[in-house]
Design an enzyme around this catalytic site. Structure first.
Site, PDB file in Angstrom:
ATOM      1  N   ARG A  55      40.726  -8.902 -37.290  1.00  0.00           N
ATOM      2  CA  ARG A  55      40.552  -9.341 -36.021  1.00  0.00           C
ATOM      3  C   ARG A  55      40.119 -10.723 -36.004  1.00  0.00           C
ATOM      4  NH1 ARG A  55      38.142  -5.098 -32.335  1.00  0.00           N
ATOM      5  NH2 ARG A  55      36.752  -4.886 -34.012  1.00  0.00           N
ATOM      6  N   ASP A  57      38.379 -14.182 -34.526  1.00  0.00           N
ATOM      7  CA  ASP A  57      37.621 -14.582 -33.346  1.00  0.00           C
ATOM      8  C   ASP A  57      38.626 -15.563 -32.663  1.00  0.00           C
ATOM      9  OD1 ASP A  57      35.620 -12.868 -33.826  1.00  0.00           O
ATOM     10  OD2 ASP A  57      34.424 -14.283 -34.831  1.00  0.00           O
ATOM     11  N   TYR A 118      40.179 -16.477 -46.698  1.00  0.00           N
ATOM     12  CA  TYR A 118      40.169 -17.604 -45.638  1.00  0.00           C
ATOM     13  C   TYR A 118      39.959 -18.906 -46.280  1.00  0.00           C
ATOM     14  CZ  TYR A 118      39.374 -14.116 -41.956  1.00  0.00           C
ATOM     15  OH  TYR A 118      39.555 -13.090 -41.120  1.00  0.00           O
ATOM     16  N   ARG A 206      32.217 -18.222 -40.944  1.00  0.00           N
ATOM     17  CA  ARG A 206      31.636 -19.126 -40.389  1.00  0.00           C
ATOM     18  C   ARG A 206      30.079 -19.613 -40.670  1.00  0.00           C
ATOM     19  NH1 ARG A 206      32.768 -19.727 -34.845  1.00  0.00           N
ATOM     20  NH2 ARG A 206      33.037 -17.415 -34.862  1.00  0.00           N
TER      21      ARG A 206
END
Length: 276
Positions: A55, A57, A118, A206
């Site tokens: 999920r 952001d 990612y 992040r």
């Protein structure tokens, strides 16, 4: 009850105009747009159980997102030859379903996954990000050293408690195994971080990037990001990198479909993965 067929959807989206993946009543989200379009094409409530691998952001992009849903088998058999094109005509241009594949009922996009990968893109060019790529690249105000970034990354690889880098959720573990974390400078000069793990806590990717960037520009020693792993709560010293530089590029699953259920059971016992 009608027989149902499980389908895997491979999805890409530009996260700029979305308030993340998860459906929210008053906000535009990826899941909300997908359900709305599926209902329009198939009839309200025909597609059920939409479940996503990760999920993302608000503002985070995806080129390799995976989700699953269930359709009545009769509907799938009638529509399978033209469903992808019909959805493409009706979906907004910032989200695409790239493939629809029939999978065993044991397949779970979230819990059967073996890894999420990612990429985070940063430019240290003095003029900033190219205007056409401003929604996917972070402009960094200081020169970055690739070797320093990779030295900082090396200490974060492996299984650790990433509490310092996570937004803690009640009854959720922050233990994760990072299997790949490396930086490269692409031919166009853009720095690309590749981050792969079995799963991620919310804001973990992040946060890791934010810690490595201040080591890469010399404001912190390269050992600093790894030193935070000794902490058991989120570190206020870590700045979370902006969402727009991050893209989910791949989700891995067992090669043998017979392993889907076993992997899902194992993951459920270990943890409940949260957002990345």
């Amino acid at each position: 009850m009608d027989e149902r067929t499980r389908l895997r959807l491979d999805v890409s989206y530009d996260g700029t105009g979305f308030s993340g993946w998860a459906a929210q009543p008053t906000r535009r989200t990826v899941a909300g747009v997908l359900v709305e379009t599926l209902d329009l094409v198939l009839g309200a409530g025909t597609a059920t159980g939409l479940t996503v691998a990760g999920r993302t952001d608000a503002g985070v992009h995806a080129t390799g997102q995976v989700c699953h849903l269930d359709l009545p088998t009769t509907v799938w058999r009638e529509r399978e030859g033209q469903l992808l094109r019909r959805l493409a005509r009706l979906l907004p241009t910032d989200v695409r379903i790239r493939a629809i594949t029939e999978v065993p009922a044991e397949f779970d996009a979230r819990f059967s996954a073996t890894f999420r990968r990612y990429e985070y893109r940063v430019t240290d060019a003095p003029y900033g990000a190219d205007p056409l790529r401003r929604h996917e690249i972070l402009a960094w105000p200081k020169p970055l050293d690739v070797d320093a970034l990779n030295d900082a990354a090396a200490g974060l690889v492996g299984e650790h408690d990433f509490a310092a880098y996570c937004r803690r959720k009640e009854n959720a573990t922050t233990l994760r195994e990072v299997t790949r974390l490396e930086w490269r400078r692409a031919p166009d000069g853009v720095l690309v971080a590749t981050v792969q793990a079995d799963a991620f806590c919310q804001a973990m990717v992040r946060s890791l990037v934010g810690a490595m960037l201040v080591a890469g520009d010399g404001r912190r020693p390269v050992e600093w990001p790894a030193s935070l792993l000794a902490r058991r709560e989120r570190s206020s010293e870590v700045t979370v990198a902006p969402a727009h530089g991050l893209t989910l590029v791949a989700v891995g699953y067992p090669d043998d479909p017979a392993e889907y259920a076993r992997r899902a059971d194992l993951t459920r016992r270990l943890r409940v993965p949260a957002e990345a």
